[in-house]
Design an enzyme around this catalytic site. Structure first.
Site, PDB file in Angstrom:
ATOM      1  N   ASP A   1       9.347 -15.676 -14.616  1.00 36.49           N
ATOM      2  CA  ASP A   1       8.029 -15.983 -15.145  1.00 36.49           C
ATOM      3  C   ASP A   1       7.185 -14.716 -15.088  1.00 36.49           C
ATOM      4  O   ASP A   1       7.186 -14.003 -14.087  1.00 36.49           O
ATOM      5  CB  ASP A   1       7.370 -17.071 -14.290  1.00 36.49           C
ATOM      6  CG  ASP A   1       6.775 -18.182 -15.134  1.00 36.49           C
ATOM      7  OD1 ASP A   1       6.070 -17.861 -16.092  1.00 36.49           O
ATOM      8  OD2 ASP A   1       7.023 -19.354 -14.826  1.00 36.49           O
TER       9      ASP A   1
ATOM     10  N   HIS B   1       6.966 -27.813 -15.176  1.00 34.97           N
ATOM     11  CA  HIS B   1       6.189 -27.915 -13.946  1.00 34.97           C
ATOM     12  C   HIS B   1       4.754 -28.373 -14.160  1.00 34.97           C
ATOM     13  O   HIS B   1       4.017 -28.560 -13.189  1.00 34.97           O
ATOM     14  CB  HIS B   1       6.185 -26.557 -13.239  1.00 34.97           C
ATOM     15  CG  HIS B   1       5.579 -25.474 -14.078  1.00 34.97           C
ATOM     16  ND1 HIS B   1       6.200 -24.959 -15.190  1.00 34.97           N
ATOM     17  CD2 HIS B   1       4.394 -24.831 -13.992  1.00 34.97           C
ATOM     18  CE1 HIS B   1       5.438 -24.044 -15.747  1.00 34.97           C
ATOM     19  NE2 HIS B   1       4.329 -23.950 -15.044  1.00 34.97           N
ATOM     20  N   ASP B   2       4.352 -28.566 -15.407  1.00 34.47           N
ATOM     21  CA  ASP B   2       2.981 -28.975 -15.721  1.00 34.47           C
ATOM     22  C   ASP B   2       2.877 -30.404 -16.250  1.00 34.47           C
ATOM     23  O   ASP B   2       1.766 -30.926 -16.380  1.00 34.47           O
ATOM     24  CB  ASP B   2       2.368 -28.039 -16.774  1.00 34.47           C
ATOM     25  CG  ASP B   2       2.044 -26.659 -16.221  1.00 34.47           C
ATOM     26  OD1 ASP B   2       1.754 -26.565 -15.020  1.00 34.47           O
ATOM     27  OD2 ASP B   2       2.091 -25.693 -16.999  1.00 34.47           O
TER      28      ASP B   2
ATOM     29  N   ASP C   1       3.736 -16.559 -19.582  1.00 31.69           N
ATOM     30  CA  ASP C   1       2.748 -17.600 -19.369  1.00 31.69           C
ATOM     31  C   ASP C   1       1.594 -17.493 -20.376  1.00 31.69           C
ATOM     32  O   ASP C   1       1.133 -16.390 -20.691  1.00 31.69           O
ATOM     33  CB  ASP C   1       2.212 -17.472 -17.941  1.00 31.69           C
ATOM     34  CG  ASP C   1       1.310 -18.599 -17.520  1.00 31.69           C
ATOM     35  OD1 ASP C   1       1.764 -19.752 -17.524  1.00 31.69           O
ATOM     36  OD2 ASP C   1       0.146 -18.327 -17.175  1.00 31.69           O
TER      37      ASP C   1
ATOM     38  N   GLU D   1       5.148 -19.342 -23.566  1.00 34.59           N
ATOM     39  CA  GLU D   1       4.516 -20.644 -23.367  1.00 34.59           C
ATOM     40  C   GLU D   1       3.376 -20.773 -24.367  1.00 34.59           C
ATOM     41  O   GLU D   1       2.404 -20.019 -24.325  1.00 34.59           O
ATOM     42  CB  GLU D   1       3.963 -20.783 -21.952  1.00 34.59           C
ATOM     43  CG  GLU D   1       3.361 -22.173 -21.723  1.00 34.59           C
ATOM     44  CD  GLU D   1       2.468 -22.271 -20.505  1.00 34.59           C
ATOM     45  OE1 GLU D   1       2.323 -23.383 -19.975  1.00 34.59           O
ATOM     46  OE2 GLU D   1       1.902 -21.240 -20.083  1.00 34.59           O
TER      47      GLU D   1
END
Length: 529
Positions: free
Chosen positions: A101, A327-328, A203, A266
């Site tokens: 990430d 993860h969100d 990200d 993302e």
């Protein structure tokens, strides 16, 4: 893209690990890099090709690593650089790629760059972040909002200006209009690539560039009571700016000496805007993350339209990708139910493109209810906490689910004694064994790994499509309803055999003509030539 010699990431299955919750090796209740090394055999057995690690950089953990205080280090919570190097070495020895990430939109407010930036208006790094004078009334410079709630400007009394933060106040946005900022972050990327990293998930990349005139965002006419406060405005001037595509092309060029490095972005945008992030002449992101499945109505007609629209929108040569969860977002098995989670597995691993699994999906992990006193996510304060999809991986039914020797940082799923990797490994009809059969089939079948997608008309709540390559044809039929149904193949009947069935009890069964599907059942069929 030439399918005669596809890139590694075009045929890969990517597996996202949330490091805090995968495996603890030192008894502090938090997962770490040595724990991931211990569990690499699981990834090999599962049949994935690459692991993506949510942030491991040094961080005050205001947003659990998405507030970076050092772009070229490892947070002591997870280990040290020797542990990281050992992980890369062990992963590569097991033929697994490693994706990191990377969080370039904002840093921590404790990053040395920001500390220097806020020290003085004359600081050499003042313009590394986005500073503005107050409005004439002394308030924020404009109406921009934080994704995490409230205004996006924080006042610094010492220097008399506001700084912009798209997320938490502890996450000031970097100024990507500054060439020195870009150069520093490109060098950080090359630092990790030199250590053997195979790519990055970047990200909130669609947030990188903001309006240089700092105009107010317009009100959202579709905003409804109960919607997240951030949705009150349309982020016209704070996200998805045209200039971002020039920056991404420059980023791609900055790592051109690592030609096999993968860039995933993302991006939460409608498909027609998402596909622009492949860039002109495919010089942008290799994989702009396609999150369509996460919010899709779980009905055949809706899914078929979504897939068809995405396929039609892709630029020539653009490679698709699919995601069920991350993860969100709430876990897929809780969104659509355990029974349909098996069909979701088949869909993810048979659609054209690169699939990404989120840890625990392979055992059907569900969203865990988190009591207010157990909440750790800063978003929990706004009622949208993400802790429930970040709970520890249940490896077995023993103490702390085999995740740790200590109390885990988040509570375990209440059913961990029954639903865990060890139990499902021994159950031929488990969802874990289904995932293993599907990943093995992808490796064996060029039709599934690189073949064309062709939709097939079907009646009822059934989604049917074909995958085809060089004479090999595979049919996928998914009953998304709770009633049994007969599937009539309108392309001239069907003969062949079932390669994989969602319930694990029809593999190898011959097919001649139509096929009966039980409630919630899906099948993958090898068509006779």
């Amino acid at each position: 893209m030439n399918m005669d010699t596809p890139h590694w990431w075009q045929t890969a299955v990517i597996y996202q690990i949330y490091p805090r919750s995968f495996q603890d090796s030192n008894g502090d209740g938090v997962g770490d890099l040595r724990g991931i090394i211990r569990r690499l055999p699981h990834l090999v057995e599962l049949g994935v090709d690459a692991l993506w690690l949510s942030p491991i950089s040094p961080s005050p953990m205001a947003d659990f690593g998405y507030d970076v205080s050092d772009y070229t280090g490892v947070d002591p919570l997870f280990g040290d650089m020797a542990d990281f190097d050992a992980l890369v070495e062990a992963a590569h020895a097991a033929n697994l790629r490693v994706i990191l990430d990377f969080v370039p939109n904002h840093s921590s407010d404790r990053h040395p760059w920001f500390i220097e930036s806020r020290a003085s208006r004359d600081s050499p790094r003042r313009d590394w972040y986005i500073w503005r004078d107050p409005a004439p009334d002394g308030g924020p410079p404009n109406n921009w909002l934080s994704v995490f709630g409230g205004g996006a400007w924080d006042f610094d009394a010492a220097t008399g200006q506001y700084y912009y933060h798209a997320f938490l106040a502890a996450q000031p946005d970097l100024n990507w209009r500054n060439p020195r900022v870009r150069a520093a972050l490109y060098e950080a990327m090359r630092f990790w690539l030199r250590r053997g990293v195979d790519g990055f998930r970047i990200d909130v990349i669609w947030h990188l560039i903001k309006d240089d005139q700092f105009r107010d965002n317009p009100p959202n006419p579709d905003f409804k009571p109960g919607d997240p406060p951030y949705h009150a405005l349309i982020p016209l001037y704070t996200a998805d700016r045209d200039e971002a595509h020039e920056v991404i092309a420059e980023m791609r060029d900055a790592i051109k000496s690592f030609p096999e490095a993968l860039l995933i972005g993302e991006i939460y945008l409608p498909v027609e805007r998402l596909v622009a992030y492949y860039g002109r002449d495919l010089a942008g992101l290799h994989l702009p993350f396609n999150f369509s499945l996460i919010g899709a109505p779980w009905r055949a007609a809706a899914l078929k339209k979504m897939v068809d629209d995405y396929e039609a929108a892709l630029p020539k040569g653009g490679w698709p990708n699919w995601v069920l969860g991350n993860h969100d977002k709430p876990r897929i098995a809780s969104r659509i139910g355990r029974a349909q989670a098996r069909n979701a597995a088949i869909l993810l691993l048979t659609l054209r493109g690169t699939p990404t699994l989120y840890y625990g999906e392979e055992i059907g992990m569900t969203q865990v209810e988190i009591a207010p006193e157990q909440a750790r996510d800063p978003c929990a304060r706004s009622g949208s906490g993400r802790d429930g999809c970040r709970t520890p991986m249940p490896w077995d039914g023993g103490p702390h689910a085999g995740f740790s020797d200590a109390e885990p940082w988040l509570p375990l799923a209440p059913d961990f004694k029954q639903e865990n990797v060890a139990n499902q490994r021994d159950d031929a009809t488990s969802i874990y064994r289904l995932y293993r059969r599907l990943t093995a089939l992808r490796r064996q079948s060029k039709a599934l790994s690189i073949g064309a997608y062709r939709p097939v008309a079907a009646t009822g709540d059934v989604f049917v499509f074909l995958r085809e390559f060089d004479g090999e044809r595979i049919a996928v039929a998914l009953n998304l309803g709770a009633e049994a149904t007969a599937v009539s193949f309108r392309f001239g009947g069907l003969t062949g055999r079932i390669l994989v069935s969602s319930m694990g009890d029809r593999d190898g069964e011959p097919v001649d003509g139509d096929i009966d599907l039980r409630p919630n059942e899906g099948v993958v069929i090898a068509c006779a030539v």
